[in-house]
Design an enzyme around this catalytic site. Structure first.
Site, PDB file in Angstrom:
ATOM      1  N   GLY A  63       0.701  -1.257  -0.052  1.00 38.88           N
ATOM      2  CA  GLY A  63       0.099   0.137  -0.111  1.00 38.88           C
ATOM      3  C   GLY A  63       0.887   1.248   0.036  1.00 38.88           C
ATOM      4  O   GLY A  63       2.137   1.398   0.798  1.00 38.88           O
ATOM      5  N   GLN A  68       3.369   9.779   1.123  1.00 37.62           N
ATOM      6  CA  GLN A  68       4.652   9.118   1.163  1.00 37.62           C
ATOM      7  C   GLN A  68       5.553   9.603   0.053  1.00 37.62           C
ATOM      8  O   GLN A  68       6.830   9.359   0.058  1.00 37.62           O
ATOM      9  CB  GLN A  68       4.491   7.991   1.252  1.00 37.62           C
ATOM     10  CG  GLN A  68       3.883   7.176   2.619  1.00 37.62           C
ATOM     11  CD  GLN A  68       3.551   5.740   2.628  1.00 37.62           C
ATOM     12  OE1 GLN A  68       2.663   5.324   1.932  1.00 37.62           O
ATOM     13  NE2 GLN A  68       4.523   4.924   2.975  1.00 37.62           N
ATOM     14  N   CYS A 108       6.354  -0.209   7.034  1.00 36.13           N
ATOM     15  CA  CYS A 108       5.665   0.857   6.381  1.00 36.13           C
ATOM     16  C   CYS A 108       6.777   1.409   5.339  1.00 36.13           C
ATOM     17  O   CYS A 108       8.181   1.201   5.815  1.00 36.13           O
ATOM     18  CB  CYS A 108       5.473   2.207   7.259  1.00 36.13           C
ATOM     19  SG  CYS A 108       4.811   3.762   6.280  1.00 36.13           S
ATOM     20  N   LEU A 109       6.582   1.678   4.117  1.00 34.16           N
ATOM     21  CA  LEU A 109       7.753   1.921   3.073  1.00 34.16           C
ATOM     22  C   LEU A 109       8.351   3.400   3.595  1.00 34.16           C
ATOM     23  O   LEU A 109       9.651   3.353   3.243  1.00 34.16           O
ATOM     24  CB  LEU A 109       7.094   2.328   1.803  1.00 34.16           C
ATOM     25  CG  LEU A 109       6.454   0.930   0.932  1.00 34.16           C
ATOM     26  CD1 LEU A 109       6.105   1.193  -0.361  1.00 34.16           C
ATOM     27  CD2 LEU A 109       7.685   0.041   0.891  1.00 34.16           C
ATOM     28  N   HIS A 150      -3.981   1.980   7.552  1.00 30.40           N
ATOM     29  CA  HIS A 150      -2.776   2.534   7.631  1.00 30.40           C
ATOM     30  C   HIS A 150      -2.611   3.784   6.639  1.00 30.40           C
ATOM     31  O   HIS A 150      -1.938   4.755   6.875  1.00 30.40           O
ATOM     32  CB  HIS A 150      -1.698   1.501   7.454  1.00 30.40           C
ATOM     33  CG  HIS A 150      -0.417   1.521   7.268  1.00 30.40           C
ATOM     34  ND1 HIS A 150       0.271   1.049   8.166  1.00 30.40           N
ATOM     35  CD2 HIS A 150       0.343   2.123   6.424  1.00 30.40           C
ATOM     36  CE1 HIS A 150       1.634   1.492   7.954  1.00 30.40           C
ATOM     37  NE2 HIS A 150       1.759   2.285   6.684  1.00 30.40           N
ATOM     38  N   GLU A 151      -3.093   3.651   5.449  1.00 33.72           N
ATOM     39  CA  GLU A 151      -2.696   4.476   4.356  1.00 33.72           C
ATOM     40  C   GLU A 151      -3.652   5.753   4.531  1.00 33.72           C
ATOM     41  O   GLU A 151      -3.046   6.797   4.372  1.00 33.72           O
ATOM     42  CB  GLU A 151      -3.122   3.826   2.942  1.00 33.72           C
ATOM     43  CG  GLU A 151      -2.425   2.571   2.748  1.00 33.72           C
ATOM     44  CD  GLU A 151      -0.854   2.713   2.628  1.00 33.72           C
ATOM     45  OE1 GLU A 151      -0.234   3.915   2.606  1.00 33.72           O
ATOM     46  OE2 GLU A 151      -0.214   1.736   2.989  1.00 33.72           O
ATOM     47  N   HIS A 154      -1.914   7.848   6.726  1.00 38.85           N
ATOM     48  CA  HIS A 154      -0.779   8.618   6.206  1.00 38.85           C
ATOM     49  C   HIS A 154      -1.323  10.132   5.630  1.00 38.85           C
ATOM     50  O   HIS A 154      -1.011  11.313   5.632  1.00 38.85           O
ATOM     51  CB  HIS A 154      -0.216   8.235   4.868  1.00 38.85           C
ATOM     52  CG  HIS A 154       0.819   7.185   5.180  1.00 38.85           C
ATOM     53  ND1 HIS A 154       1.840   7.433   5.872  1.00 38.85           N
ATOM     54  CD2 HIS A 154       1.019   5.696   4.848  1.00 38.85           C
ATOM     55  CE1 HIS A 154       2.685   6.388   6.003  1.00 38.85           C
ATOM     56  NE2 HIS A 154       2.202   5.377   5.560  1.00 38.85           N
TER      57      HIS A 154
END
Lengths: 196, 433
Positions: A63, A68, A108-109, A150-151, A154
């Site tokens: 995701g 990000q 997380c990226l 989660h996204e 962000h």
């Protein structure tokens, strides 16, 4: 954590020329910005979606939120399928209802190499707009529910480490800062602390 | 978001390395350590972990000799893990079909999990240089590396078998075939051979062994026709030969003691033969003794054997005072004849073990001799190929025991001889007073 080659080739993203976007790393303050609503789902947004998908598959991640990649608009791409062939696009997503509680290990990226357990609602209903500009509704559970929440976090400037203790978060921040100082080499990720 | 996916290729190598470290620190045998290590890898990789850990044990001394040539100076003791990782990398390049780039890359990745990122370049360089210098490295090997055995063991072999030691080492480094014992109470050998071939397996007979079949390729026992029903067991030809030898020297209806019986292969052979009127099996190790009971149960022969727990060298604790007509003593030994099946023996055994084992063997011989009927026969056996445990042991026993004499047919089998394990046996008769 490279799993390229195990998971397989990225999903096709049409015949557009796509490019990989740079991912912001925690504790970059840009990750704390609140993203604005997408007003028109136009070619610009379609291009952003394609680039985000490409970036997510390349990373690899399951995701990615526009925040990000330093684009502060409410756009999320997700693919939780085993084969990486089921991309989901959420523009202006909101959670309209949530139920239950589930704990899952998240990563997380923007915080590579760190995995921690987070508790969230287990089942959620989402409303969003797709890449053609059509509104849709979706019920999600399991990994997909976790990932969507989660996204969306962000987009609100929130990170999964915010759910951890201050002590733990500080430790992760320090490790990330050191890693960035050392050149942010993805082949040399900050180690996850041993847990016994 | 990202998901933690344990990279199974790295994990396999990491777990194999941990197993290697434990073997090197003498924390246990491969047989004991492997099952728990297998729980830590993906199910599809358990067989590979087994093949790799066995393979590494088999070639450890050679891999050491190769890696040493590639290092400017030895690594510090605390970096034993990095040293073994290099060996594991070279092992994959030499002995597995793993593509060489994958073998190198995946092995290098393990340094991260060891928290020794500094070693990345070093491990990478050693593996790349191995590929480049393959031939000169091979010719730079000295004795221990060339034959992949510890020096003390090579010296022992050279002393005991000056003409055969090289062939012994070479045979020890081969994989052993799977040998079966057909249950003679259930049908003929030919019948069973046909059942195998009906299931697509081919097997050959061994000379002078009426119930042995060697499979062309090993299979899990579950694939053997009638295994659960007790129609067949797994047993090396050498052990069958020993059990057969004893029966040749004692009359039908004799009373048999199988001392140090676990895991019970020879006990089972004796029970299947129907040659003995009474049978007792004793072992000191309770866990291994339970495998004797379960082997007999599978063969439906548990009622004909009395299974005793005790120290065979202390008969006072378990012996009812009735003499045995036949005793089978497969004594604890160095296992130097079964290195092809248990390659970890080369890492776990020390030269000082041999004298201790020989002492134990002598004590067992002396103690059990007291329980043997005049005229009765004790078959002394080991899976060793060292004279100290075998012919010297028997010679010394006969010398110090007035009523003992050696019967014809003592035999030292070398590993690989007619597909069999390295094995020794000698029949000793108690003279009538």
């Amino acid at each position: 954590m490279s799993v390229a080659g195990i998971i397989g080739a990225p999903a096709p993203v049409g015949n557009l020329v796509v490019s990989l976007l740079d991912i912001l790393y925690y504790p970059d303050p840009l990750l704390r910005r609140n993203a604005s609503q997408v007003k028109n789902v136009d070619g610009e947004v379609a291009k952003l979606v394609d680039n985000m998908l490409e970036t997510m598959y390349d990373a690899p991640g399951i995701g990615l939120a526009a925040t990000q990649v330093n684009v502060h608009q409410r756009v999320v791409v997700i693919d939780v399928s085993e084969e990486n062939n089921t991309p989901l696009i959420f523009i202006n997503p909101i959670i309209t209802s949530s139920e239950g509680v589930a704990e899952m290990q998240e990563g997380c990226l923007s915080i590579p190499g760190v995995y921690e357990s987070v508790k969230r609602p287990a089942d959620v209903r989402i409303e969003a707009i797709d890449r053609e500009g059509n509104p849709f509704e979706m019920d999600a559970d399991g990994l997909l529910a976790v990932c969507i929440q989660h996204e969306i976090d962000h987009l609100d400037g929130k990170l999964f480490v915010d759910y951890l203790s201050i002590l733990k978060r500080n430790r992760i921040r320090k490790r990330m800062e050191k890693w960035i100082r050392d050149g942010a080499d993805l082949d040399d990720l900050p180690e996850r602390p041993e847990r016994h | 978001m990202t998901q933690k996916i344990a990279d199974s290729a790295t994990n396999l190598r990491y777990q194999c390395l941990q197993l290697m470290l434990r073997l090197q620190s003498n924390s246990g045998s491969l047989t004991r350590l492997l099952p728990e290590a297998q729980l830590r890898v993906a199910e599809g990789e358990q067989a590979q972990l087994q093949a790799w850990s066995f393979g590494w044990c088999r070639w450890a001394h050679q891999l050491e000799g190769l890696v040493d040539q590639l290092l400017d100076k030895p690594l510090k003791a605390k970096d034993k893990d990095v040293y073994l990782l290099m060996q594991l990398g070279v092992f994959q390049l030499m002995h597995t079909p793993t593509a060489s780039h994958a073998a190198v890359d995946e092995t290098v990745k393990v340094v991260k999990r060891l928290k020794k990122p500094w070693a990345r370049g070093l491990v990478n360089a050693v593996l790349r240089n191995y590929q480049r210098q393959l031939e000169s490295l091979q010719s730079g090997l000295v004795e221990t590396g060339l034959h992949s055995h510890p020096q003390w063991l090579i010296s022992q072999f050279q002393r005991d078998w000056p003409d055969q030691w090289e062939a012994i080492c070479a045979a020890n480094n081969l994989q052993a075939p799977m040998c079966l014992r057909v249950n003679q109470q259930r049908g003929s050998l030919e019948d069973y051979q046909q059942r195998l071939s009906a299931d697509g397996m081919s097997a050959t007979t061994l000379p002078q062994l009426p119930w042995a079949l060697v499979l062309d390729a090993p299979v899990p026992v579950s694939r053997l026709p009638g295994f659960e029903a007790g129609d067949v067991s797994v047993q090396d030809g050498a052990a069958q030969s020993a059990a057969q030898m004893l029966a040749k020297h004692v009359p039908k209806g004799s009373r048999l003691l199988d001392a140090c019986a676990a895991p019970g292969g020879k006990t089972a052979y004796a029970a299947e033969s129907g040659w003995y009127s009474q049978m007792s099996a004793i072992d000191f190790d309770e866990t291994r003794l339970s495998s004797v009971a379960s082997a007999l149960k599978r063969l439906a022969l548990e009622s004909v054997v009395e299974v005793l727990h005790g120290d065979a060298s202390q008969p006072d604790a378990w012996w009812d005072g009735n003499n045995f007509d036949a005793i089978l003593l497969d004594a604890p030994c160095s296992g130097t004849g079964v290195i092809r099946r248990h390659p970890d023996i080369k890492l776990l055994r020390r030269d000082t073990d041999i004298a201790t084992l020989a002492q134990t063997q002598a004590e067992l011989l002396d103690a059990l001799w007291q329980t043997l009927n005049p005229g009765g026969v004790l078959l002394y056996a080991t899976c060793s190929i060292l004279k100290a445990e075998n012919e010297h042991q028997v010679d010394a026993f006969i010398k110090r025991t007035d009523d003992a004499c050696a019967l014809e047919g003592a035999r030292q089998i070398f590993p690989g001889e007619q597909s069999m394990d390295g094995f020794f046996y000698a029949a000793l008769q108690k003279r009538n007073a």
